[in-house]
Design a protein around this motif. Sequence first.
Motif, short mmCIF file in Angstrom:
data_model
loop_
_atom_site.label_atom_id
_atom_site.label_comp_id
_atom_site.label_asym_id
_atom_site.label_seq_id
_atom_site.Cartn_x
_atom_site.Cartn_y
_atom_site.Cartn_z
N LYS A 177 -6.30 -0.95 -6.56
CA LYS A 177 -7.12 0.18 -6.16
C LYS A 177 -6.17 1.38 -6.08
N CYS A 178 -6.27 2.26 -7.03
CA CYS A 178 -5.40 3.43 -7.01
C CYS A 178 -6.25 4.68 -7.21
N THR A 179 -6.15 5.61 -6.27
CA THR A 179 -6.91 6.84 -6.42
C THR A 179 -5.99 8.04 -6.24
N HIS A 180 -6.37 9.11 -6.87
CA HIS A 180 -5.64 10.36 -6.60
C HIS A 180 -6.63 11.50 -6.66
N GLY A 181 -6.34 12.52 -5.89
CA GLY A 181 -7.20 13.69 -5.89
C GLY A 181 -6.35 14.93 -5.68
N ALA A 182 -6.68 15.97 -6.42
CA ALA A 182 -5.92 17.21 -6.27
C ALA A 182 -6.88 18.39 -6.23
N THR A 183 -6.60 19.34 -5.37
CA THR A 183 -7.39 20.56 -5.34
C THR A 183 -6.48 21.76 -5.26
N VAL A 184 -6.93 22.84 -5.84
CA VAL A 184 -6.25 24.13 -5.69
C VAL A 184 -7.34 25.11 -5.28
N THR B 289 -2.64 -4.08 -5.22
CA THR B 289 -2.02 -2.82 -4.84
C THR B 289 -3.09 -1.87 -4.35
N ASP B 290 -2.76 -1.14 -3.27
CA ASP B 290 -3.71 -0.18 -2.72
C ASP B 290 -2.99 1.17 -2.63
N GLY B 291 -3.30 2.04 -3.56
CA GLY B 291 -2.59 3.33 -3.60
C GLY B 291 -3.54 4.49 -3.47
N LYS B 292 -3.17 5.45 -2.66
CA LYS B 292 -4.01 6.65 -2.53
C LYS B 292 -3.11 7.88 -2.44
N GLN B 293 -3.43 8.85 -3.26
CA GLN B 293 -2.61 10.05 -3.30
C GLN B 293 -3.51 11.28 -3.28
N THR B 294 -3.21 12.22 -2.39
CA THR B 294 -3.95 13.48 -2.43
C THR B 294 -2.96 14.63 -2.39
N ASN B 295 -3.34 15.69 -3.06
CA ASN B 295 -2.48 16.85 -3.17
C ASN B 295 -3.36 18.09 -3.16
N HIS B 296 -3.13 18.95 -2.17
CA HIS B 296 -3.96 20.15 -2.05
C HIS B 296 -3.09 21.38 -1.97
N SER C 280 0.83 -1.20 0.00
CA SER C 280 0.00 0.00 0.00
C SER C 280 0.86 1.25 0.00
N SER C 281 0.35 2.27 -0.65
CA SER C 281 1.04 3.56 -0.64
C SER C 281 0.03 4.64 -0.32
N ARG C 282 0.44 5.56 0.54
CA ARG C 282 -0.42 6.67 0.97
C ARG C 282 0.37 7.96 0.84
N GLU C 283 -0.23 8.93 0.17
CA GLU C 283 0.46 10.20 0.01
C GLU C 283 -0.47 11.35 0.30
N VAL C 284 -0.03 12.26 1.13
CA VAL C 284 -0.75 13.51 1.35
C VAL C 284 0.27 14.65 1.25
N TYR C 285 0.12 15.49 0.28
CA TYR C 285 0.97 16.67 0.14
C TYR C 285 0.11 17.91 0.13
N LYS C 286 0.57 18.92 0.85
CA LYS C 286 -0.15 20.19 0.86
C LYS C 286 0.82 21.34 0.66
N VAL D 157 5.07 23.05 -7.51
CA VAL D 157 4.87 21.97 -8.48
C VAL D 157 4.78 20.67 -7.69
N PHE D 158 3.79 19.87 -8.02
CA PHE D 158 3.73 18.54 -7.42
C PHE D 158 3.49 17.52 -8.52
N ASN D 159 4.34 16.54 -8.55
CA ASN D 159 4.23 15.46 -9.53
C ASN D 159 4.29 14.14 -8.78
N GLY D 160 3.14 13.48 -8.71
CA GLY D 160 3.10 12.21 -7.98
C GLY D 160 2.98 11.05 -8.95
N LYS D 161 4.06 10.29 -9.04
CA LYS D 161 4.05 9.17 -9.98
C LYS D 161 3.84 7.85 -9.23
N VAL D 162 3.01 7.03 -9.80
CA VAL D 162 2.81 5.69 -9.24
C VAL D 162 2.91 4.70 -10.38
N TYR D 163 3.75 3.71 -10.20
CA TYR D 163 3.87 2.65 -11.19
C TYR D 163 3.43 1.35 -10.54
#
Lengths: 252, 435
Positions: B368-375, B337-344, B307-313, B323-329
């Motif tokens: 299961k891979c999700t990502h979400g970004a907000t500005v 695989t359980d991946g979740k990435q958020t970037n705000h 599993s991978s968990r990412e929270v960047y703000k 600049v935020f560049n979140g790469k998942v391979y």
Amino acid sequence: MLKIENLTANVGDKQILKGISLTVNAGEVHAIMGPNGSGKSTLAQVIAGHPGYEVTGGTVTYDGQDLLDMDAEVRAQQGIFLAFQYPVEIPGVSNAYFLRAAYNEVRKARGLEEVDPMEFLDIMTEKLKIVEMTDDMLQRSVNFGFSGGEKKRNEILQMAVLEPKLAVLDETDSGLDIDALRIVAEGVNKLKRPDNATIVVTHYQRLLNYIVPDYVHVLAQGRILRSGGKELALELEERGYDWLLETAGASA
Amino acid sequence: MPHLKYRELFDAAAPQAAAKDFLPKLKIAAIEHFEALGFPTTRDEDWHFTSVSPIAERTFRPARPAALTVTNEDVARFTYVDSHWHLLVFVNGRYEPTLSRFAELDAEVQVMTFAEALKEAPELLAERLGTLAPAKQAFTALNTAFMADGVVVKVPKGVVVETPIHILYLTDAHAANASMHPRTLVIAERHAQVTLVETFGSLGGGTYFTNHVAEVVVGEGARVDHYKVQREGHEAFHVGTTQATQERDSIYHAFSFAIGAQLSRTNVYSKLLGENAEVRLNGLYALEESQHADHQTFVEHIAPACSSREVYKGILDGTSHGVFNGKVYVDPQAQQTDGKQTNHALLLGDGARVDTKPQLEIFADDVKCTHGATVGRLDEMAQFYMKSRGIGGERARALLTYAFAAEVLELIELDSLKVALERVLFERFIPPETV
């Protein structure tokens, strides 16, 4: 305490308030009733200083001062309190921190010493009882994840902490079940004093069974159509708003 | 070509005679690689939003040793309340034993400077150095060519290091126009646990360039918590690359806090090699004026059920640029695989901007891979709500800004570090009279 004269206000290009006059004295409870879209909430927001509403005419005098000339935070520091119809969620700021920050701002404005977190906790213990809440909600983020009833109770808790001179309750009864309604109303009644005043904005008469008004005003289409005593609320409950609107239309 | 100047600097400094030894060999290969690669340009996909030409057009000579002017009081500005932490202080890239202090450690735990490791554990360096972070990327190649000092930590099987190890890289006026290329190597063997804090701070270093590389080996069932605090000077340049590999059932938690430097790039990469490994990559950056900060994360799910968990703000004031560049391979074998990435990002300044690019390359089907970004900007309703309670505009903005950051600061598991970073943020965003 509050004297509104011929107040007009817009949202964007649309005129919402079309000449409101209202006088509220210390010790009084005024109910402002009216159908949806009548301008009730606008009046409440204008009193609190919401920047989204543009006052285009008239005057509002509060304790002899020009209220419209004050920033929203100054109004609050001077004793005006708006209980929001839709309390705002602020994730990341604890209720305790928020309440203490607000409390200290109001104290500073009154020339009093600020209180530290420990002193504040003692004060809160008393205030929480008024709205039948437990202290675990102090650690939660402001309104974040609160149920509708908890949000409204939190508004009354803030009112209890800030001890305003003039409280404006904007549809505080909407979305409340009867138990929550009772708690909220009893909270408001406990805070009532001869030197403060309350304006209750509501669509329904229900809340007025608990918070008994001295005056009832019917607001529609941006104007006060009729003012009367508490019996006017009962009449509205019975007959709805339409007859008043028709009467107003006929007389216009 | 500007980057060729580094070959001259390298040749002037490098002892050619010992080229048979592993380190000179590694370094020579690295400078040759760097020569061939050159500095990246915005035509490189990984550098699309960040131009390093301000670095490339200057020549940063390697920092030279100078008389020590840094005091314990200076160091205290960058340490955290827990004075019992193991502390290794580097000034302008060089280890300063007089400013460092050592906590009690299990006898088998090795915490060495680079120089010590060369003497005491050369085989460890020869075996590991450059294997996780090969000189394929220009800045990593440059670091490898010029690395002069750094820290090697080895935690043997089953040992839990309770006390965090704090590595503090300071620069002073002697760092002006110089480059530092510190290197970190961490090896946590099977079921070992260790917490590292790497802080980069400036005591008036002017325009200097820090180019850091960390390699972290997280063994089977091991756990490494790795905090990076970037508080470089406002005129400084900072490039940092952390590369980890994780064996089965391991946990790697990397937290990046970035508030300094005129231009910074922070890379955090982890390769999940063993089943059921977990990686958490979190970060918070706060920029003002014309600062530019670029964060790139890269998680390679090689083994299944990781599993991978990412929270960047990011908080961006002035005309700053984030600049935020979140790469998942996700490898074809990496099922479940359980991946979740958020970037705000929170834009405070009218001229501030942020570029966000999630990049998912998924070659397995049961994932299961999700990502979400907000500005966004500060919530106006929340500002009015605070004002309506007597809290003035400036303080309301500061509180809401802090609240935005709080969610990610909560992910810091070292309380004293959390409190210290909260204070650093407060100092930037909250007017002093309101604290």
